[in-house]
Design an enzyme around this catalytic site. Sequence first.
Site, PDB file in Angstrom:
ATOM      1  N   HIS A  38      74.752  14.270  -3.661  1.00 11.32           N
ATOM      2  CA  HIS A  38      75.346  13.806  -2.406  1.00 11.32           C
ATOM      3  C   HIS A  38      75.662  14.943  -1.448  1.00 11.32           C
ATOM      4  O   HIS A  38      75.669  14.760  -0.234  1.00 11.32           O
ATOM      5  CB  HIS A  38      76.552  12.912  -2.695  1.00 11.32           C
ATOM      6  N   ASP A  91      69.209   6.993  -7.242  1.00 20.38           N
ATOM      7  CA  ASP A  91      69.778   6.599  -8.527  1.00 20.38           C
ATOM      8  C   ASP A  91      68.724   5.990  -9.447  1.00 20.38           C
ATOM      9  O   ASP A  91      68.742   6.231 -10.651  1.00 20.38           O
ATOM     10  CB  ASP A  91      70.927   5.596  -8.314  1.00 20.38           C
ATOM     11  N   GLU A 129      68.891  -0.001  -7.835  1.00 16.02           N
ATOM     12  CA  GLU A 129      68.947   1.424  -8.188  1.00 16.02           C
ATOM     13  C   GLU A 129      69.155   1.649  -9.680  1.00 16.02           C
ATOM     14  O   GLU A 129      69.459   2.757 -10.104  1.00 16.02           O
ATOM     15  CB  GLU A 129      69.976   2.178  -7.341  1.00 16.02           C
ATOM     16  N   CYS A 185      65.886   3.040   0.809  1.00 17.27           N
ATOM     17  CA  CYS A 185      66.878   3.878   1.486  1.00 17.27           C
ATOM     18  C   CYS A 185      67.201   5.150   0.705  1.00 17.27           C
ATOM     19  O   CYS A 185      68.081   5.906   1.082  1.00 17.27           O
ATOM     20  CB  CYS A 185      68.158   3.086   1.764  1.00 17.27           C
TER      21      CYS A 185
HETATM   22  C1  PEP Z   1      70.241   5.876  -3.818  1.00 17.87           C
HETATM   23  O1  PEP Z   1      70.789   5.914  -4.923  1.00 17.87           O
HETATM   24  O2  PEP Z   1      69.016   6.017  -3.648  1.00 17.87           O
HETATM   25  C2  PEP Z   1      71.044   5.670  -2.606  1.00 17.87           C
HETATM   26  C3  PEP Z   1      70.468   5.556  -1.428  1.00 17.87           C
HETATM   27  O3  PEP Z   1      72.414   5.680  -2.729  1.00 17.87           O
HETATM   28  P1  PEP Z   1      73.240   7.036  -2.887  1.00 17.87           P
HETATM   29  O4  PEP Z   1      72.335   8.187  -2.584  1.00 17.87           O
HETATM   30  O5  PEP Z   1      74.386   6.970  -1.948  1.00 17.87           O
HETATM   31  O6  PEP Z   1      73.665   6.991  -4.326  1.00 17.87           O
HETATM   32 MG    MG Z   2      72.813   5.234  -5.152  1.00 15.91          MG
END
Ligand code: PEP
Ligand code: MG
Length: 579
Positions: A191, A457, A433, A504
């Site tokens: 993140h 994820d 995910e 995403c």
């Molecule tokens: C993901 O897991 O791909 C996602 C978009 O959520 P995050 O990156 O916030 O875990």
């Molecule tokens: Mg995620």
Amino acid sequence: MEIKRGIAVSPGIAIAKSLIIDSEDYRIPRRSIDASQRTREIQRVRNAFKSAIDELTQLETASDQIQESKIKDIFAVHLRFLHDRSLRKKITDLVRLDLVTAEYAVSAILREIASNFTKAKDTYISERAADIYDIERRLLRQLLGKKREDVEHLTEEVAIVARELSPTQTAGFNKDFVKGLATDAGGRTSHTAIVARSLGIPAVVALEDLTENISGGDTVIIDGNRGIVVVNPDSQTIRQYEQYSQEFLALEHKLDAIKEKPAVTRDGVKITLLGNIEFPDEAEQVLQKGGDGIGLYRTEFLYLNSESEPTEQEHYQAYAETVSVFKHRPVIIRTVDLGADKYTQSRRFAPEPNPFLGLRSIRFCLQNLMMFKTQLHAILRASVLGEVKIMFPLITNIQEMMQAKMILRDVMEDLDEESVDYNKNIQVGIMIETPSAALTAFTLARDADFFSIGTNDLTQYTLAVDRGNELVSTLYSTVDPAVLRLIRTVIQDAHKAQIDISICGEIASEPEHIMLMLGMGVRTLSLAPPMIPEIKQIIRSVTIEDCNDVARKILTMNSERQISSYLRDATRKILPETF
Ligand code: PEP
Ligand code: MG
């Protein structure tokens, strides 16, 4: 001059003086200082002792009141150590004579004493080693805490170098002064990397031992395109990088020019490009870069930057601000995804043994109903302002989704009773995910209005590779055949059920993976705002037939290496400047 290689996670080039943020949780590396910094570092040692003594004296007084005599004794022992002039002299002498940082001197001297204590035959003395480590941490907290405060009030441009940074720390950096980030730890989809990309700060992670090979104030080049960090570059290297930087800015400028043009393939297929955001003010950037709406609003950042839980009104204001930028276009609000690497201030001190498999995300919400309902209440109120949709993260099975939807219905009833307006037909989707969600997508699709594949994820859970751990970063790849098979299943099931499907995860921001995603049937991508122009350029340069060919070939390949190199070659032909 020293060259280090890591993982490029946020594009751009930074050339600046380094500012190192150590952590009291890791060994402090020996780091040299300039003779001119000697007096300042010695003063920092003295200040740290003074603050630690003040802090302990206050604690001792408080324990007086509650008559905790054992605790009081411990504080008294610690205070005696801190008042010991010879201890302080040893530390300041080390700074003065060896020209090392205050942090290193404190840590080195106290650890030496602790290690001598441990060797003592007398158990009373050997047990005192724990007290010394406690004192070391208290002093380091003072030194590092002060430095973190300094980072919040920067007055000159710096490149931040740290063992690791939390997403919250990164989100708090002032872009006007923080020109680049380089960390020993981290992975492409951690993140912290995601936040750096959103902020548009060049960043390289997974540099392993960079913090041990750099001193505060050293000039550093952070090349977020190639994943390279150069410490104390010579003048020729600086000139070369200044030129790269200009070329990169020129390319960005050129790409920005296409922001008004639609994201349409050469054979006329429209692709929807949405933005991923962490804060409402990023919505404006999505618009500036030519995005069609918000495909992922990571609302947990509302919690991360604050000591207390946000109120319903604070939630509402954040959503209303975002929707005001995209009134008639989709704004997908993801309910909080706390846990794993994103802890609130209050949960930070109670870490779980295996947090990515623990009480995170929708699981945390389903066990904290008051908090969950507060957020849903605010989202529903904001739903009348535009085209708001709700998305639940980390769904692993149908019960979880049904439970979350049931709570949403409860909140709708509350709003009915309060006679508050909301969109009764609000679309409710889920993130795919986890492998379990991907493998049961056909069932989940019956009760979801849309899917968004969170490949970050999905990759970590499919391959059993921690997305933020640099030690296994070479094993982490979203184009691994196993992950691609799951993605394909989800896309096919969404098409069969005739529900919207988007991607995403970070793969949607990666130029070399776009043809494959389009070829697999995706028509909506949600990505880091700074990457929208480049991805649009790729879309405008291909035909769907080209993409289908790429996907067909890729899906017959068994090796991640072969897939990656094929995709790089295919994209290089279209957009050579990218590589
Ligand atoms: C993901 O897991 O791909 C996602 C978009 O959520 P995050 O990156 O916030 O875990
Ligand atoms: Mg995620």
